[in-house]
Structures are given as C-alpha cells and as structure tokens.
Scaffold this motif. Structure first.
Motif, PDB file in Angstrom:
ATOM      1  N   VAL A 184       0.867  -1.187   0.000  1.00 43.39           N
ATOM      2  CA  VAL A 184       0.000   0.000   0.000  1.00 43.39           C
ATOM      3  C   VAL A 184       0.898   1.230   0.000  1.00 43.39           C
ATOM      4  O   VAL A 184       1.966   1.221   0.623  1.00 43.39           O
ATOM      5  CB  VAL A 184      -0.963   0.009   1.218  1.00 43.39           C
ATOM      6  CG1 VAL A 184      -0.253  -0.304   2.508  1.00 43.39           C
ATOM      7  CG2 VAL A 184      -1.689   1.349   1.370  1.00 43.39           C
ATOM      8  N   SER A 227     -13.403  -5.660   5.908  1.00 42.47           N
ATOM      9  CA  SER A 227     -13.554  -6.563   4.752  1.00 42.47           C
ATOM     10  C   SER A 227     -12.688  -7.817   4.891  1.00 42.47           C
ATOM     11  O   SER A 227     -12.477  -8.546   3.914  1.00 42.47           O
ATOM     12  CB  SER A 227     -13.203  -5.810   3.463  1.00 42.47           C
ATOM     13  OG  SER A 227     -11.873  -5.315   3.569  1.00 42.47           O
ATOM     14  N   ASN A 228     -12.174  -8.013   6.100  1.00 42.94           N
ATOM     15  CA  ASN A 228     -11.361  -9.209   6.371  1.00 42.94           C
ATOM     16  C   ASN A 228     -10.163  -9.368   5.433  1.00 42.94           C
ATOM     17  O   ASN A 228      -9.841 -10.474   5.004  1.00 42.94           O
ATOM     18  CB  ASN A 228     -12.248 -10.457   6.237  1.00 42.94           C
ATOM     19  CG  ASN A 228     -12.372 -11.137   7.591  1.00 42.94           C
ATOM     20  OD1 ASN A 228     -11.485 -10.993   8.440  1.00 42.94           O
ATOM     21  ND2 ASN A 228     -13.470 -11.844   7.782  1.00 42.94           N
ATOM     22  N   THR A 229      -9.542  -8.236   5.113  1.00 32.89           N
ATOM     23  CA  THR A 229      -8.400  -8.298   4.196  1.00 32.89           C
ATOM     24  C   THR A 229      -7.170  -7.618   4.799  1.00 32.89           C
ATOM     25  O   THR A 229      -6.408  -6.955   4.091  1.00 32.89           O
ATOM     26  CB  THR A 229      -8.726  -7.589   2.860  1.00 32.89           C
ATOM     27  OG1 THR A 229      -9.168  -6.247   3.161  1.00 32.89           O
ATOM     28  CG2 THR A 229      -9.793  -8.317   2.062  1.00 32.89           C
ATOM     29  N   VAL A 230      -7.015  -7.755   6.117  1.00 32.23           N
ATOM     30  CA  VAL A 230      -5.864  -7.098   6.759  1.00 32.23           C
ATOM     31  C   VAL A 230      -4.569  -7.766   6.274  1.00 32.23           C
ATOM     32  O   VAL A 230      -4.400  -8.980   6.414  1.00 32.23           O
ATOM     33  CB  VAL A 230      -5.957  -7.195   8.308  1.00 32.23           C
ATOM     34  CG1 VAL A 230      -4.748  -6.546   8.959  1.00 32.23           C
ATOM     35  CG2 VAL A 230      -7.242  -6.553   8.801  1.00 32.23           C
ATOM     36  N   PRO A 231      -3.666  -6.975   5.688  1.00 31.22           N
ATOM     37  CA  PRO A 231      -2.406  -7.564   5.228  1.00 31.22           C
ATOM     38  C   PRO A 231      -1.508  -7.916   6.416  1.00 31.22           C
ATOM     39  O   PRO A 231      -1.750  -7.443   7.533  1.00 31.22           O
ATOM     40  CB  PRO A 231      -1.767  -6.442   4.390  1.00 31.22           C
ATOM     41  CG  PRO A 231      -2.587  -5.232   4.595  1.00 31.22           C
ATOM     42  CD  PRO A 231      -3.746  -5.545   5.462  1.00 31.22           C
ATOM     43  N   LYS A 271     -10.745  -0.230   7.325  1.00 24.94           N
ATOM     44  CA  LYS A 271     -11.418  -0.753   6.126  1.00 24.94           C
ATOM     45  C   LYS A 271     -11.017  -2.211   5.895  1.00 24.94           C
ATOM     46  O   LYS A 271     -11.849  -3.067   5.577  1.00 24.94           O
ATOM     47  CB  LYS A 271     -11.019   0.072   4.898  1.00 24.94           C
ATOM     48  CG  LYS A 271     -11.931   1.231   4.637  1.00 24.94           C
ATOM     49  CD  LYS A 271     -11.677   1.775   3.224  1.00 24.94           C
ATOM     50  CE  LYS A 271     -12.309   3.130   3.050  1.00 24.94           C
ATOM     51  NZ  LYS A 271     -11.567   3.974   2.124  1.00 24.94           N
ATOM     52  N   ALA A 272      -9.716  -2.465   6.048  1.00 21.34           N
ATOM     53  CA  ALA A 272      -9.207  -3.824   5.805  1.00 21.34           C
ATOM     54  C   ALA A 272      -9.827  -4.810   6.794  1.00 21.34           C
ATOM     55  O   ALA A 272     -10.188  -5.931   6.436  1.00 21.34           O
ATOM     56  CB  ALA A 272      -7.683  -3.838   5.904  1.00 21.34           C
ATOM     57  N   LYS A 273      -9.983  -4.342   8.043  1.00 21.12           N
ATOM     58  CA  LYS A 273     -10.596  -5.214   9.065  1.00 21.12           C
ATOM     59  C   LYS A 273     -12.033  -5.532   8.690  1.00 21.12           C
ATOM     60  O   LYS A 273     -12.475  -6.678   8.759  1.00 21.12           O
ATOM     61  CB  LYS A 273     -10.563  -4.526  10.430  1.00 21.12           C
ATOM     62  CG  LYS A 273      -9.365  -4.950  11.266  1.00 21.12           C
ATOM     63  CD  LYS A 273      -9.377  -4.266  12.627  1.00 21.12           C
ATOM     64  CE  LYS A 273      -7.950  -4.013  13.071  1.00 21.12           C
ATOM     65  NZ  LYS A 273      -7.798  -2.871  13.960  1.00 21.12           N
ATOM     66  N   PHE A 301      -7.077   2.957   6.607  1.00 16.17           N
ATOM     67  CA  PHE A 301      -6.723   1.776   5.811  1.00 16.17           C
ATOM     68  C   PHE A 301      -6.959   0.490   6.622  1.00 16.17           C
ATOM     69  O   PHE A 301      -7.581  -0.465   6.136  1.00 16.17           O
ATOM     70  CB  PHE A 301      -5.247   1.867   5.384  1.00 16.17           C
ATOM     71  CG  PHE A 301      -4.718   0.605   4.765  1.00 16.17           C
ATOM     72  CD1 PHE A 301      -5.015   0.287   3.441  1.00 16.17           C
ATOM     73  CD2 PHE A 301      -3.941  -0.295   5.500  1.00 16.17           C
ATOM     74  CE1 PHE A 301      -4.536  -0.885   2.871  1.00 16.17           C
ATOM     75  CE2 PHE A 301      -3.467  -1.461   4.940  1.00 16.17           C
ATOM     76  CZ  PHE A 301      -3.766  -1.767   3.620  1.00 16.17           C
ATOM     77  N   LEU A 302      -6.491   0.488   7.876  1.00 13.41           N
ATOM     78  CA  LEU A 302      -6.603  -0.744   8.670  1.00 13.41           C
ATOM     79  C   LEU A 302      -8.060  -1.019   9.066  1.00 13.41           C
ATOM     80  O   LEU A 302      -8.480  -2.180   9.113  1.00 13.41           O
ATOM     81  CB  LEU A 302      -5.707  -0.668   9.911  1.00 13.41           C
ATOM     82  CG  LEU A 302      -4.216  -0.901   9.616  1.00 13.41           C
ATOM     83  CD1 LEU A 302      -3.371  -0.686  10.865  1.00 13.41           C
ATOM     84  CD2 LEU A 302      -3.966  -2.318   9.068  1.00 13.41           C
TER      85      LEU A 302
END
Ligand code: KG4
Ligand code: ZN
Length: 337
Positions: free
Chosen positions: A197, A229-233, A225-227, A222-223
């Motif tokens: 990112v 959508s279950n897409t935390v890098p 949103k990622a959480k 960013f984190l």
C-alpha cells in the motif's frame, strides 16, 4: 583550554543520560532508560519521567565518573540540558548539574538539547565540520537545519504537526506494536513488503517542511477498512509501508536542502536516525550525489549525555557559561541561540 574534561547530563525526556567526554573522546556514557515505566501508558508521562530522573541521576553520575576513571574534582565543566523538553524532567538534571558545578567551583553550561543532537556526529566523526545540512528527527522534533558554522543555525524547515518519531510511536500504538514505536516498526518492517500500500507523502509543495498527522489518519482508515472486509495484510507489510512513507519525505526534504544550500556534508541526529531503512536511504542518496554523510551510531542518535557534553565543550570554548540564575526553558529554539 585544549580537550577539557566535561560531564554531560541529559534529562529532557525519558532517558537519564550521563557522560564524561574529553575533547571528542567519550570516556563513558551511561543511560538509565525509563521505557518500562512508560510502556504501560503507551507514551511518556511527564510526572513519571521526573520522578524516575530523581532516582537515577545520582547513581548514573557516579557510574559515569567511575567508568571514565575520573574524579569529580578533575572536571573542567558540567553541562546539562536546559531545554526544550519536559519541564519537570529538565529541572532534575539541570539542578543536579548546577549544584555539582557550584560545589566543585567549576563552570556550568546549560545546553540546548537540539544543539546537542547537532554535535553528536562529531563524537565519532572528527572531520565533521560546518557548513552542513543536518536532519534532526526525534519524538519531539523534526527539523532540517543549515549549520552555517557552529553556533549559527538556520532552521530551514520543521514539522507543522507531529514529529517523525511521534508518528512512528502513535502508528505503532494503533497497530499494537508497543512503545516506543520507532524501534518496533523498524524491527517489524525488516520482513515486510512496503509496496502493498502507498500511504500519502504530505506537503510535497513545501521543500523542507513536514506533516505526519495525515499519515496516521490514513493508516487508521486503511486498517479499519481492511478489518471490515477481512483483508488485513500481514503487519510487517503495513509496518514497512508506514516506514517507507516517513523515510521518503525525510530523505527527499533533506536532499532538497542539500541542493539549495550547495553544502557537501550531511548529518543527522535524534532517535529516528537510528532507523535502519532511513540510514540506508540517506547513505544511498549521499553516495549518488557525492556528498559526505556523518551519522552517529544508533546509541548516539537517541538521547544521551555525551552529545550534551560535546555541545557544552563548544559553549565552554566560546565562553558561553550559563549564569546561576538562569532556569530551564521548555521552549528553547535553535534559531534563537
Ligand atoms: O531523540 P530521542 O531519543 O528523544 C527525543 O528527543 O524525542 O528520540 C526518540 C524517538 C521516539 O519517537 C522513537 O520511537 C524514535 O525516536 N526511534 C526510532 C527508532 N529508534 C528510536 N524511530 C524509528 N526507527 C528507530 N529505529
Ligand atoms: Zn532528543
């Protein structure tokens, strides 16, 4: 006086640092870190800091003198940080140093903490002389300084909100990486991919100023949103991307100043300069442009008594002794020296 023997005391924040320095030679430099005392609060608590300095200052001073093999009555001067910093913390080291100098009937020098950081590179790089551009980045400050000569400082740019170290600390806390955040992100990032990112690089239109509060907001967004959508890098990747965003602007703006001033020496100081990625990127740019880079070793980047002794020596040679009735000042500014 050639190669005076100086005791340097640093208590502006959360490290009790005491050192004995002769000329540019560090005979002893000891540190009592308060990291554990502050860690559970996630940041430095001023009252806790002042109390911890009270407990540590005498034993640290004894230890430094013992390690240096020096008796206090051999000292040519006592130097202590006068500011900027936390008032209660500053008062402990400053009052201790004043009382010691008074008792020993030796000169007392109140040192600007940031001038201490400017002098740190000299302790290991004898050849480091102005004119130079110096990047100062710590928990409380981010500045680009044009050192025209020792004692003549032009602050070209600084942060308009958070300091670089503060950004590391706040973002690391949000990511659950612990305190202090800079070293935590530095460690985590070493296994990370910074390209997952691209966080924003602020104030592109201002050549020397920094802004880091937007970065913090963008990492949080960013984190979250990622959480959702279950897409935390992987956290190392996020840490590497954060580090890259901070390092990018620090390096770019430092070399903007190098170009504009035409100096052929760059140096750095402050805790953030301990960052491995920042050091490598500064070295890379310095090599490309054929300018000399003088970075203190990591232990002399973070707060320490040796840098205060080094700046104290310069002030002693200039005859800038601090009168007994001058007190600490939390808002000292390099440009006013
Ligand atoms: O100069 P310093 O010891 O104290 C102040 O005057 O503020 O700097 C402390 C700051 C902290 O914010 C810490 O997170 C940061 O320096 N720091 C680092 C690293 N080591 C310390 N930041 C990034 N990478 C590091 N390795
Ligand atoms: Zn500092």
């Amino acid at each position: 006086m050639s190669n005076p023997l100086i005791l340097g005391i640093e208590t502006s924040c959360d490290e009790t640092g005491v050192a004995v320095v002769r000329g540019h030679e560090v005979l002893a430099s000891v540190l009592s870190s308060q990291v554990d005392a502050h860690a559970r609060f996630g940041g430095v608590v001023p009252e806790v800091a002042a109390r911890a300095h009270v407990e540590a200052i005498r034993p640290m001073a004894h230890l430094a003198l013992r390690q240096a093999g020096v008796h206090s009555d051999q000292l040519d001067a006592v130097a202590a940080t006068r500011g900027p910093g936390l008032v209660g913390a500053l008062m402990v080291g400053y009052s201790f140093a004043k009382a010691l100098a008074w008792t020993l009937e030796t000169p007392f020098i109140g040192v600007d903490h940031m001038e201490g950081h400017l002098f740190a590179p000299r302790l290991e790089h004898n050849e480091f002389e102005p004119p130079a551009v110096v990047l100062l980045a710590s928990g409380g400050h981010s500045q680009i300084v044009h050192v025209r000569s020792w004692g003549t400082y032009e602050v070209l740019g600084s942060t308009i909100d958070d300091a670089a170290g503060e950004a590391f600390d706040k973002i690391a806390r949000f990511m659950g990486l612990g305190f202090p955040g800079g070293p935590a992100i530095d460690r985590a990032a070493s296994d990370g991919d910074p390209t997952i990112v691209k966080f924003p690089r602020a104030l592109r239109d201002r050549p020397y100023d920094f802004s880091f509060s937007g970065l913090k907001t963008s990492v949080v967004t960013f984190l979250e949103k990622a959480k959702a959508s279950n897409t935390v890098p992987p956290l190392p990747d996020v840490a590497a991307a954060v580090q890259e965003a901070i390092v990018d602007v620090l390096v770019d703006k430092t070399f903007n100043a190098v170009e504009a001033t035409g100096v052929d020496r760059v140096a750095g100081g402050g805790g953030v300069l301990a960052n491995r990625r920042l050091r490598a990127r500064l070295q890379d740019q310095a090599d490309r442009r054929g300018v000399a880079l003088h970075l203190p070793s990591p232990a002399l980047c973070t707060d320490n008594g040796a840098m205060i002794a080094a700046a104290g020596e310069f002030r002693l040679e200039r005859g800038d002794l601090t009168p007994w009735d001058i007190d600490v000042s939390s808002s000292l500014r390099l440009a006013d020296l």
